[in-house]
Design a protein around this motif. Structure first.
Motif, PDB file in Angstrom:
ATOM      1  N   ARG A 193      -4.300  -5.951 -12.588  1.00  0.00           N
ATOM      2  CA  ARG A 193      -4.021  -4.991 -10.634  1.00  0.00           C
ATOM      3  C   ARG A 193      -4.184  -6.165 -10.277  1.00  0.00           C
ATOM      4  O   ARG A 193      -5.195  -6.827  -9.582  1.00  0.00           O
ATOM      5  N   ASP A 227      -3.524  -5.829  -7.459  1.00  0.00           N
ATOM      6  CA  ASP A 227      -3.994  -5.058  -6.277  1.00  0.00           C
ATOM      7  C   ASP A 227      -5.099  -5.374  -5.469  1.00  0.00           C
ATOM      8  O   ASP A 227      -5.333  -5.455  -4.594  1.00  0.00           O
ATOM      9  N   ASN A 233      -5.137   3.214 -12.292  1.00  0.00           N
ATOM     10  CA  ASN A 233      -5.430   2.270 -11.252  1.00  0.00           C
ATOM     11  C   ASN A 233      -6.794   2.482 -10.749  1.00  0.00           C
ATOM     12  O   ASN A 233      -7.034   2.507  -9.364  1.00  0.00           O
TER      13      ASN A 233
END
Length: 256
Positions: A104, A106, A166
């Protein structure tokens, strides 16, 4: 025995790294202030912007002893990057964090805790139920990962990554809670919401009365509503300055 060897790093690292250190140290202090810490165990990790280096707590320090300068800089494999660093890290503790940071990009910050409330809710088959407004925020981005024992096996990382996908909230069965955030403030606020949601659920279930479940359509719309409340910003961005002020009032030495 009682003295923590911490030479100041202020002015010796980049401005971006120093700000990350200050914010992450504040997050550790906030966790301690809320009573969510677990002696010297559990971790909060943060990626230094525009690098592949990460900051995590020194193994052996309590959360209310964490400062900006005694956070340890490591790579994705848990290797300490500063040759003069007087501290060590808990390699097993970084297994979960490295798995998340690998998958991840992000997420700047990963917060993993062992609070009684998150362990309790993670340990019942139904998991988190839509019983409170706090639960709405978590359920809008919730995932689960089954317990596999102490997180020391590299093979578990792929399964954890697949289970997380996500999502920004995770209940680790029989283990605790984890939250992710694009900022340290976001990860903290996500954990705040998750912990309050679990606390409220346990209190409701303890009454023995039939709970009222929120409709799934409302859960599905909560992100859009939150964007209206925060004017496009995140909850962490809105609340983090106040949280920093709170930590500064309690003990400004965290930012040294």
């Amino acid at each position: 025995m009682f003295e923590i060897p911490t030479p100041s790093l202020k002015g010796k690292v980049s401005e971006a790294e120093w700000q990350t250190r200050v914010d992450l140290a504040a997050c550790y202090r906030l966790v301690a202030m809320h009573g969510w810490d677990d002696l010297i165990y559990t971790h909060i990790s943060a990626r230094i912007p525009d690098t592949q280096a990460y900051l995590i707590n020194a193994f052996g320090l309590a959360f209310d002893e964490i400062t900006a300068s005694n956070l340890v800089k490591i790579d994705i494999d848990g290797n300490i990057l500063d040759k003069d660093c007087p501290f060590e890290i808990n390699p097993a503790g970084f297994t979960i964090h490295s798995a998340v940071h690998e998958a991840r990009h992000d997420a700047m910050c990963v917060l993993h805790l062992h609070t009684n409330e998150t362990i309790a809710v993670a340990s019942v088959e139904e998991g988190l139920l839509p019983l409170s407004q706090y639960a709405m925020f978590a359920l809008a981005s919730m995932s689960y990962h089954d317990y596999e024992g102490l997180a020391v096996n590299a093979d578990e990382k792929a399964r954890l990554q697949a289970d997380l996908g996500n999502k920004n909230f995770m209940l680790l069965r029989n283990h605790g809670g984890m939250t992710l955030g694009q900022t340290i403030g976001d990860a903290f606020m996500h954990m705040y919401d998750l912990t309050r949601a679990c606390q409220v659920q346990l209190q409701i279930m303890a009454t023995g009365m039939k709970p009222v479940l929120v409709e799934q359509a409302i859960v599905d719309n909560i992100k859009a509503q939150a964007n209206i409340v925060h004017s496009g910003a995140t909850g962490g961005q809105k609340s983090w300055p106040a949280m920093l002020r709170k930590v500064y009032r309690a003990d400004p030495r965290f930012a040294e």
